[in-house]
Enzyme design. Structure first.
Site, short mmCIF file in Angstrom:
data_model
loop_
_atom_site.label_atom_id
_atom_site.label_comp_id
_atom_site.label_asym_id
_atom_site.label_seq_id
_atom_site.Cartn_x
_atom_site.Cartn_y
_atom_site.Cartn_z
CB THR A 279 -0.93 0.01 1.22
OG1 THR A 279 -0.16 -0.37 2.36
CG2 THR A 279 -2.08 -0.93 1.05
CG PHE A 407 -3.81 5.19 7.35
CD1 PHE A 407 -2.82 4.32 6.90
CD2 PHE A 407 -3.69 6.54 7.04
CE1 PHE A 407 -1.73 4.78 6.17
CE2 PHE A 407 -2.59 7.01 6.31
CZ PHE A 407 -1.61 6.13 5.87
CB CYS A 414 -3.29 1.40 9.10
SG CYS A 414 -1.66 0.97 8.49
MN1 MNH Z 1 -2.01 -0.75 6.85
C1 MNH Z 1 -4.63 -2.23 8.48
C2 MNH Z 1 -4.21 1.06 4.95
C3 MNH Z 1 0.62 0.90 5.42
C4 MNH Z 1 0.19 -2.82 8.46
N1 MNH Z 1 -4.05 -0.62 6.73
C5 MNH Z 1 -4.95 -1.28 7.53
C6 MNH Z 1 -6.27 -0.84 7.19
C7 MNH Z 1 -6.15 0.07 6.17
C8 MNH Z 1 -4.75 0.23 5.90
C9 MNH Z 1 -7.29 0.79 5.48
C10 MNH Z 1 -7.58 -1.33 7.84
C11 MNH Z 1 -8.16 -2.49 7.06
C12 MNH Z 1 -9.45 -3.01 7.61
O1 MNH Z 1 -10.12 -2.39 8.44
O2 MNH Z 1 -9.83 -4.12 7.19
N2 MNH Z 1 -1.82 0.69 5.40
C13 MNH Z 1 -2.85 1.30 4.76
C14 MNH Z 1 -2.30 2.27 3.82
C15 MNH Z 1 -0.94 2.23 3.97
C16 MNH Z 1 -0.63 1.23 4.97
C17 MNH Z 1 -3.13 3.14 2.89
C18 MNH Z 1 0.14 3.02 3.29
C19 MNH Z 1 -0.02 4.18 2.71
N3 MNH Z 1 0.06 -0.93 6.91
C20 MNH Z 1 0.95 -0.08 6.32
C21 MNH Z 1 2.28 -0.41 6.78
C22 MNH Z 1 2.16 -1.47 7.65
C23 MNH Z 1 0.75 -1.79 7.71
C24 MNH Z 1 3.54 0.32 6.37
C25 MNH Z 1 3.22 -2.19 8.43
C26 MNH Z 1 4.45 -1.78 8.62
N4 MNH Z 1 -2.19 -2.27 8.18
C27 MNH Z 1 -1.15 -3.01 8.69
C28 MNH Z 1 -1.69 -4.02 9.60
C29 MNH Z 1 -3.08 -3.83 9.62
C30 MNH Z 1 -3.36 -2.72 8.71
C31 MNH Z 1 -0.87 -5.04 10.36
C32 MNH Z 1 -4.10 -4.62 10.44
C33 MNH Z 1 -4.22 -3.95 11.80
C34 MNH Z 1 -5.17 -4.68 12.73
O3 MNH Z 1 -6.25 -5.09 12.29
O4 MNH Z 1 -4.83 -4.80 13.90
#
Ligand code: MNH
Length: 476
Positions: A279, A407, A414
């Site tokens: 992402t 996020f 996130c």
């Molecule tokens: Mn990320 C959950 C968007 C970068 C690790 N992330 C989510 C969700 C979104 C999201 C939206 C919630 C999804 C849901 O409700 O089903 N994340 C992003 C975006 C970026 C991003 C748009 C970058 C720009 N994410 C990252 C990075 C990491 C990461 C960098 C790790 C280093 N994300 C996660 C994890 C979750 C998550 C792990 C799940 C968290 C949880 O449910 O506890």
């Protein structure tokens, strides 16, 4: 979802041409479900339903309803559709864990220490080093006059960044002409999870079995990479706790010391290697697209970088946080193309959404983020226009809460948000300072979908820019 879970579902609009059995599949493209849904939101309004191969999905992009769905006392994340299918490979890792699965909270509490401000300060030099691998590779391209593959190179960069900062592991992405096989397998796994043919009732088992055979190889490859990452660390007898892997192997839940089991650690490593780069790569690619298309924005952003960083050879942690305009350009790119484009919220008990739509306990709706981010009441009459000043602090304060959700929301939002923002702003700063970007191919945006969104076929040519002279000449 059983219609009885949404007693008033007949009042929710749906596309006009509905085919018996298959549902709302006419005129839609199986490879672009998000962009199809965005079009339907424009035609049907911010609450609508699609019936896809017998499964009804309620989509919500109305800011008031999205704010209600954010109420943690009434709604909770639900793992369904593509995210549910990802459980085949990521199991009870943080992203795919069910909200009531004990390993979700355990994983969340153990890994939280890896996402504090102190942790980001610790990762910063590694993030800089990975960005320098990118610029070394782009310098060669610039010198040769060759175009760069923006999404491809952003993927190399963000994969190396999460692998090094989280796991002390090197994929050697910049030494390869082809993507690392981990990336190829990951993309196949994501495309597979998105494949809606798997929703056809009955066909499900037979078809899924045939398809699963094909993806099993990819899942197997992902797991073998992860096992290698863990094996390296444990073979070293390493007791460190200063990255994600160290936290999982050598610490437990704060207070009780409860440990993650080996199977869960494997799921977390896959989860973070994928969620931690795919992402962010898309976000950087969209931001560079808009910067290349908006020279006036690029000039302002670059001026900020020159002012804040001055002659510093590499920026310190604080110097990245101070790039407020670059951050606004990134936010604006994430508004138009939130690279994780949806999340799902389920009713904790029988309730009525917006005083209008009765939901039984367990009924769920998908928040369609790119449509929410184009609501004209919130964003004005020209939501497609790229304008970083929408994120000026006073304009952010003037908007209702829960109108910008790239996020996600609540407890399951996130965990990597600060990580992604720091990495992306740092990299944009370094690139704007170092290169002039040339839209040599007059690129027309094509957004490809593999659960995440990514610009497809986006290349730029580069020329080196004269960087302000260092305030202190670097030693050596
Ligand atoms: Mn990320 C959950 C968007 C970068 C690790 N992330 C989510 C969700 C979104 C999201 C939206 C919630 C999804 C849901 O409700 O089903 N994340 C992003 C975006 C970026 C991003 C748009 C970058 C720009 N994410 C990252 C990075 C990491 C990461 C960098 C790790 C280093 N994300 C996660 C994890 C979750 C998550 C792990 C799940 C968290 C949880 O449910 O506890």
């Amino acid at each position: 979802m059983a219609p009885s879970l949404w007693p008033g579902i007949a009042r929710i609009p749906h596309p006009a041409r509905r085919v018996p059995l298959l549902g709302d599949v006419l005129g839609v493209s199986p490879s672009a479900p998000v962009q199809d849904s965005m079009r339907m939101a424009r035609e049907l309004g911010p609450v609508f339903q699609r019936k896809v191969f017998g499964q009804r999905i309620v989509f919500v992009a109305d800011p008031g309803l999205v704010a209600e769905l954010a109420d943690e006392t009434r709604f909770v994340k639900k793992v369904v559709l593509a995210v549910e299918r990802l459980r085949d490979v990521a199991g009870d890792g943080l992203f795919t864990a069910h909200s009531d699965e004990p390993n979700w909270r355990l994983g969340h509490e153990v890994l939280a220490a890896g996402f504090t401000r102190e942790a980001m300060v610790r990762y910063h030099p590694t993030m800089v080093a990975m960005a320098q691998r990118l610029t070394a590779s782009w310098d060669r391209r610039a010198a040769a006059g060759d175009p760069v593959d923006v999404p491809g190179d952003m993927t190399k960069l963000t994969l190396e960044t999460i692998a090094h900062t989280g796991f002390g592991y090197d994929f050697g992405s910049f030494e390869r002409s082809e993507p690392h096989p981990f990336v190829t397998s990951m993309v196949s796994a994501l495309l597979h999870a998105q494949d809606r043919r798997l929703l056809i009732p009955g066909v499900r088992t037979v078809f899924a079995r045939a398809v699963r055979k094909r993806v099993t190889g990819h899942h197997g490859h992902l797991r073998s990479v992860v096992d290698e990452v863990v094996r390296r660390r444990t073979a070293e007898g390493d007791e460190s706790t200063d990255d994600l892997l160290g936290l999982m192997l050598n610490t437990g839940r704060p207070g009780t010391g409860e440990r993650l089991d080996a199977a869960n650690i494997r799921n977390q490593v896959i989860t973070f290697l994928v969620a931690g780069h795919e992402t962010t790569s898309g976000a950087l690619s969209f931001a560079l697209y808009y910067l290349a298309k908006h020279p006036e924005v690029l000039a302002r952003a670059r001026q900020e970088v020159d002012e804040v960083w001055g002659g510093a050879e590499v920026p310190g942690y604080e110097q990245v946080s101070k790039l407020r305009y670059v951050r606004r350009a990134l936010d604006e790119a994430l508004r138009l193309w939130p690279t994780a484009p949806g999340y799902v919220r389920a009713a904790r008990a029988d309730t009525v959404l917006g005083g209008r739509y009765p939901m039984r306990e367990g009924a769920w709706a998908l928040v369609l983020i790119p449509a929410l981010h184009r609501d004209e009441e919130v964003w004005g009459p020209d939501p497609e226009a790229f304008d970083p000043d929408r994120f000026l602090p006073e304009r952010v304060r003037a908007r209702p809460a829960h109108t910008f959700k790239p996020f996600g929301t609540g407890e399951r939002a996130c965990i990597g948000r600060q990580f992604a923002l720091h990495e992306a702003v740092l990299v944009l700063g370094l690139l704007l300072r170092r290169y002039d970007l040339h839209d040599h191919a007059d690129y027309r945006l094509r957004v490809t979908e593999r659960l995440t969104l990514m610009p497809e076929g986006f290349t730029l040519t580069l020329t080196r820019r004269k960087v302000p002279a260092p305030a202190h000449a670097p030693a050596g």
